[in-house]
Design an enzyme around this catalytic site. Structure first.
Site, PDB file in Angstrom:
ATOM      1  N   ASP A 289      -7.123 -86.902 -22.242  1.00  0.00           N
ATOM      2  CA  ASP A 289      -7.742 -85.834 -21.468  1.00  0.00           C
ATOM      3  C   ASP A 289      -7.388 -84.515 -22.171  1.00  0.00           C
ATOM      4  O   ASP A 289      -6.562 -84.488 -23.094  1.00  0.00           O
ATOM      5  CB  ASP A 289      -7.255 -85.852 -20.009  1.00  0.00           C
TER       6      ASP A 289
HETATM    7  C1  NOJ Z   1     -10.185 -82.373 -17.733  1.00  0.00           C
HETATM    8  C2  NOJ Z   1     -10.618 -83.382 -16.726  1.00  0.00           C
HETATM    9  O1  NOJ Z   1      -9.496 -84.019 -16.168  1.00  0.00           O
HETATM   10  C3  NOJ Z   1     -11.556 -84.452 -17.260  1.00  0.00           C
HETATM   11  O2  NOJ Z   1     -12.066 -85.173 -16.185  1.00  0.00           O
HETATM   12  C4  NOJ Z   1     -12.640 -83.841 -18.092  1.00  0.00           C
HETATM   13  O3  NOJ Z   1     -13.519 -84.839 -18.537  1.00  0.00           O
HETATM   14  C5  NOJ Z   1     -12.007 -83.116 -19.262  1.00  0.00           C
HETATM   15  N1  NOJ Z   1     -11.120 -82.066 -18.771  1.00  0.00           N
HETATM   16  C6  NOJ Z   1     -13.045 -82.526 -20.216  1.00  0.00           C
HETATM   17  O4  NOJ Z   1     -13.690 -81.466 -19.647  1.00  0.00           O
END
Ligand code: NOJ
Length: 740
Positions: A289
């Site tokens: 993530d």
């Molecule tokens: C953080 C989030 O937790 C995740 O769900 C998302 O896909 C990513 N950032 C990318 O934006």
């Protein structure tokens, strides 16, 4: 995700030609950096959007004006594997550099958060899950995939399939609710929808299931907090949607931010390598993530960034989202043997496999016509959005059959949420334009209602009693819209208090007072992204409609339900508590030795009910359904279960028939009920149908604390009914070793 022999050979040929830097380049996911243009840092700007200081519209305008650095030179040098963004013209430019100007011509993955639609926004997942309509889940994903491709996106950071049982966690809005079986059906359908329409090279994307794993089990519902759970709970509750998504061919997975039993999921070899890759046989790749690898230092599990990168890649995390740690540290780590070439090649091979399967080597570009074609929302997508929105509305309470309304009634529509187009799409909706959004006020006007709007008050700020009194005087019926702002749910939006925000309860007290004085009807519509603690509302307000955040067609769908053009059929995908302190609350909790009851020494609260206010699977209709004749018979490998459902009311309607079981005695304590099947059944007035389920005996087992799946002999209850609480039941004993 099947590849031909030639495709696999091409991947191996590329691997053998790649330099170490180029291999590491494939593991690097970039985001365009914002270069100047703001008075505050980008992070602060995002905070300002989240806390409402900057509106979505203003933010979009600022972003459109900002200068960005797309790392073109790095792409040319083969140092970038993927890029985030949703601009098709830019995507073509960058792909051109990657495919035509880099040494090996490897195309880019273009990733973006398309969670519940891109330009055409569909209901948030927790709402859509309540339709229990797997065909719908698939179609909303399929059309989202097409819109993504038309916008240069070939990799969607979806589906979000975290089973979530604590409504304080803001991200319950993004996922399919509290039940592993429903979440698994949702996951499979979403993977099919996103990945399987191969009728054109631009109809499908690579899915990225997330967040792997246990993210939703964050302690006390606080986002990014620690999680700890038994191995059996992990396998029985949180892993099933991921396992099913892999079986369906999910191309990628995103590692969750949280630590799981002390090991951050970003560098967790048990979850990433042992479970996902070795046990489930996932062919695609795992990405962190955002910033996840760097945060392993903050977790206190890695000494520094280099150590975090080494531990992550060795654990099976193939791609780095946004930290540059792989880019900066893996070369040296590979050269001094801290990361083997085998590990690195495995990561790169997986990424190339997805690019190859996506057809990017043959079709990297978005066609100009396609871009133009999607400039307005396609009619078919809008129709699906309306259908999804209608099928996601849950009727919670309808005293005196106050609904549906008559179109001749004079309506006062109240509450700031009712007229705000920027409040319909919900959390993690990124591509909508407010001109495409239909508010509840728009929806009522669109269908010719005699409606006057009175703001009166909303989730924030003061309420206006004069306006409330006027709204009640001037109408036959008051429709009040209350709930949460979009920014109150989603990522980084956990709440300790999930009762009605702001002064809205006070506002509803005043509506009760003034409608009672004037003898008018009061209808309450809820707009929210999580189960709210609605004890007060359920006790005092005569009519409650749960309308969630339903996407661009929200207003039209709500109007259809209010006037009875649509008979509500959705059920809750997550239990609603009466008060905050009941969280986490979910129907399928393990049996306790002292089940809650009225007696003192049982599992209960002194000051609140122990049961959900509205349980999982609950939802009313404008008609009534009666269940009879549950009959369970044993066949060699399955149980044959029949139950008869009759429409005993005065309108046609759809009932979602639910099948549950309980393993009464087992070697581990089992849930009091577990969903095992469901079916949407449409019935005309007076019509009855006998519904048949086939419950495979092999699906009646559970995972123990070694992660081993067990099928045990013994007695089971089989339940069929209208929700997780109200069911018919029958007991049956099974000997099942023959099918182990
Ligand atoms: C953080 C989030 O937790 C995740 O769900 C998302 O896909 C990513 N950032 C990318 O934006």
């Amino acid at each position: 995700m099947k590849l031909t022999k030639e495709q696999n050979e091409k991947i191996e040929a590329l691997l053998s030609e790649m330099t170490l830097e180029e291999k590491i380049g494939q593991t690097n996911l970039e985001a365009p950096s914002i270069a100047g243009g703001f008075d505050v840092s980008f992070e602060e700007l995002i905070e300002m959007v989240n806390d409402g200081r900057v509106s979505q519209d203003e933010f979009q305008k600022m972003m459109a004006g900002a200068q960005r650095d797309y790392h073109e030179e790095d792409i040319r040098l083969g140092l970038v594997g993927g890029m985030m963004g949703d601009d098709p013209v830019k995507a073509n430019e960058l792909q051109k550099i990657a495919c035509e100007q880099s040494r090996l011509g490897i195309p880019l993955l273009m990733g973006y958060d398309v969670i519940h639609g891109l330009r055409t926004v569909y209901p948030i997942a927790i709402a859509e899950a309540g339709s229990f309509d797997t065909d719908l889940f698939e179609r909303t994903a399929q059309t989202a995939a097409k819109e993504s491709r038309a916008n240069g996106i070939n990799w969607n950071f979806a589906p979000m399939i975290d089973v979530a049982r604590d409504a304080r966690w803001g991200r319950v809005s993004e996922g399919p609710g509290e039940d592993p079986y429903l979440a698994s059906c949702f996951a499979k359908a979403k993977i099919r929808g996103l990945q399987n329409d191969r009728s054109s090279a631009l109809n499908y994307v690579a899915a990225c299931m997330k967040h792997f794993v246990g993210y939703s089990a964050c302690e006390s519902g606080r986002d990014y907090n620690t999680t700890s759970m038994s191995v059996s709970q992990l396998h029985n509750v949180y892993l099933p949607p991921f396992r099913e998504a892999v079986r369906e061919g999910a191309a990628s997975v995103m590692a969750a931010f949280n630590d799981l039993n002390g090991i951050p999921c970003t560098l967790n070899p048990y979850t990433l390598r042992t479970i996902l890759k070795e046990t489930y046989g996932m062919q695609g790749f795992a990405v962190s993530d955002a910033n996840g690898i760097k945060e392993c230092v903050v977790h206190g599990i890695a000494e520094d960034e280099a150590d975090a990168g080494i531990q992550s890649v060795n654990a099976g995390l193939d791609m780095d989202m946004g930290t540059h740690i792989y880019k900066e540290h893996l070369k040296q780590a590979a050269e001094n043997g801290q990361v083997s070439m085998e590990v690195l090649d495995d990561a790169v091979r997986r990424i190339l496999r997805v690019k190859m399967w996506l057809g990017l080597f043959d079709n990297p570009y978005v066609d100009e016509n396609t871009i133009r074609q999607y400039q307005t929302l396609p009619k078919e997508h809008l129709e699906i959005s309306l259908e999804a929105a209608k099928k996601s509305i849950v009727l919670l309470k309808n005293d005196g059959q106050a609904l549906p309304l008559n179109k001749k009634e004079k309506i006062s529509l109240a509450g700031t949420l009712a007229a705000d187009r920027s409040e319909v799409c919900g959390a993690w909706a990124m591509g909508w334009k407010s001109s495409d959004c239909v508010s509840i006020l728009d929806g009522l006007k669109n269908c010719g209602a005699d409606v006057t709007y009175f703001p009166c008050g909303g989730p924030q700020g003061e309420i206006n009693e004069e306006e409330i009194a006027k709204a009640c005087e001037e109408a036959d019926t008051v429709v009040a819209v209350i709930g949460e702002l979009v920014t109150m749910t989603g990522e980084a939006a956990s709440k300790a208090d999930i009762e009605m925000p702001g002064k809205q309860r006070r506002m509803m007290e005043l509506f009760l007072k003034h409608t009672a004085a004037a003898g008018k009807k009061l209808i309450t519509i809820l707009m929210n992204g999580r189960p709210l603690a609605l004890g007060w509302e359920a006790e005092h307000l005569p009519v409650l409609v749960e309308a969630w955040h339903l996407g661009v067609q929200m207003g039209n769908a709500v109007a259809a339900v209010l006037f009875g053009d649509e008979n509500p059929s959705a059920k809750l995908a997550a239990s609603f508590p009466s008060v905050n302190g009941q969280c986490p609350i979910y129907y399928n909790h393990p049996s306790t030795g002292r089940p809650g009851s009225k007696s003192k020494f049982t599992s209960r609260y002194l000051d609140a009910p122990h049961e959900a206010l509205f349980p999982f699977g609950y939802g009313l209709s404008y008609t009534d359904f009666a269940y009879s004749g549950l009959n369970v018979t044993e066949e060699s490998e399955a149980l044959n279960i029949q139950v008869t459902v009759k429409n005993t009311g005065s309108r046609e309607g759809t009932e979602i028939v639910q099948l549950y079981m309980q393993d009464i005695t087992a070697s581990l304590v089992r849930p009091v009920k577990e969903l095992k099947g469901f079916l949407r059944v449409h019935l005309l007035c007076g019509e009855e149908k006998t519904v048949t389920f086939s419950l495979q005996k092999k699906d009646m087992g559970f995972y123990d604390n070694e992660g081993t799946y067990r099928l045990e002999d013994g007695s089971f209850y089989i339940f069929a009914g209208t929700d997780s609480k109200n069911c018919l039941s029958q007991k049956i004993s099974l000997k099942r070793q023959s099918v182990c």
